[in-house]
Design a protein around this motif. Structure first.
Motif: not given
Length: 387
Positions: A107-108, A115-120, A136-140, A145-151
């Protein structure tokens, strides 16, 4: 060839691999054992999804998951959980006293890496451990893929414990980040009464491909063409193709010009049965799946599948692509399909095998419920170890 079910390990903390560091234990100091702990309050993202609901045993346990906060704009009484309110660092600061552990599943998509770093940072600031289940190692849903990899580059190194669903996914996590993930299987998807529902008798051999709204990881037309040719040679075999009307709507994000035109043409030519409809509710989905002999997943990239688990619950044979780790979830037939393209011969062979052998790989109801209880114990023990 069917693959074995995912490994099931005993309840214990996730071991750390070499270089597997996520900072000190939030809150500091060793935690109590699972047997010594009282209620464990979990901020789960999400909480209302069927995967998460079925991590609790039917009678409940020491784990209490906070209800999903209603997103801004969602109607009162709605079960909508997306976009998740809990992913906001301010929410963590304001509600830190209400939970003991934060557990992220999915759901992220809309969250930036910053934003995820701020969450952590907020979780660490408030002494709250993070558990991340890597579904998910890749986002379907994303071509790029670059954004999901960065997340993932934020979440996987930053989590205090990692879980995933298959040995292959765990191996990739270790290879990419030097982290060790606990492998726990997907719980049942279909409610318990559906696990004992008799399969309907019919004279046809029904093969289904559900295109849904044609998300990014689907490439259905090459798959459908091969299936139509193959099933035309098998007496009593029928190909059913379902999709949502958005793919034919120019105003929709999911508009896919030409896809529905070709499917309609194949329908008119008697090569398949096409059904265009809005999303199934749960009962309609179970009716659809149990009415199929085979469900073919037309994916060219991905990781794991809840759809596959529902088929296993209902006794519908799955023909799964070679991408991802679908074949490690439950017994299924496989064919070659990934970003490089479709191996038509392997798809023909898989469907012919299903037709000739009629595999019976349905989940045992007692086994599924016992597995659910084991999953609940594993999660409770992991949470307790962090506190």
């Amino acid at each position: 060839m069917p693959e074995p079910v995912a490994h099931r390990r005993s309840a214990k903390p996730t071991p750390r691999a070499s270089g597997d560091e996520a900072g000190p234990r939030p809150g500091g100091g060793p935690g109590p054992s699972a047997g010594a702990v009282g209620t464990i309050r979990v901020a789960s993202v999400p909480a209302g999804h069927v995967y998460v609901r079925h991590l609790s045993p039917p009678g409940g346990d020491h784990v209490v998951r906070l209800a999903d906060p209603r997103p801004c704009g969602a109607p009162a009484g709605s079960r909508q959980w997306w976009p998740p309110v809990m992913l906001d660092a301010d929410w963590v600061d304001e509600h830190a006293a209400a939970f003991d552990v934060f557990h992220l599943h999915f759901g992220f998509d809309a969250q930036s890496p910053s934003g995820l770093r701020a969450l952590l940072d907020a979780l660490r600031r408030n002494g709250k451990p993070l558990v991340y289940t890597v579904h998910d190692l890749v986002n379907p849903h994303h071509h790029d893929e670059s954004e999901h990899r960065a997340q993932l580059d934020v979440l996987v190194p930053g989590a205090d414990r990692l879980i995933t669903l298959t040995p292959g996914a765990a191996e990739e996590i270790t290879a990419r980040w030097g982290r060790t993930a606990l492998v726990l299987p997907h719980p049942h998807v279909v409610p318990p009464p559906g696990l004992i529902r008799p399969r309907p008798e019919h004279d046809t051999f029904m093969v289904g491909v559900h295109v849904k709204s044609l998300r990014a990881n689907m490439d259905p037309l090459p798959v459908v063409r091969v299936l139509a040719d193959t099933l035309s040679e098998l007496p009593g075999a029928v190909l059913r193709v379902d999709c949502h009307p958005e793919i034919d709507d120019p105003a929709s994000h999911f508009h896919a010009p030409g896809v529905l035109d070709e499917l309609r043409g194949m329908d008119r030519g008697g090569r398949l049965r096409l059904s265009v409809h809005h999303y199934f509710d749960d009962d309609a989905l179970w009716d659809y799946l149990i009415g199929l002999d085979v469900s073919v997943l037309p994916y060219r990239f991905g990781t794991h599948s809840g759809w596959l688990e529902a088929c296993h619950d209902l006794g519908t044979t799955v023909v799964a692509p070679s991408c991802g780790f679908y074949a490690q979830q439950r017994p299924c037939l496989g064919y070659g399909h990934d970003r490089r393209g479709l191996d038509a011969a392997s798809l023909r062979e898989a469907v012919r095998t299903a037709y000739e052998e009629r595999p019976a790989w349905r989940a045992g109801p007692a086994d599924r419920l016992a597995e659910r209880r084991r999953l609940a114990r594993e999660h409770e023990a992991l949470y307790a170890d962090l506190l």
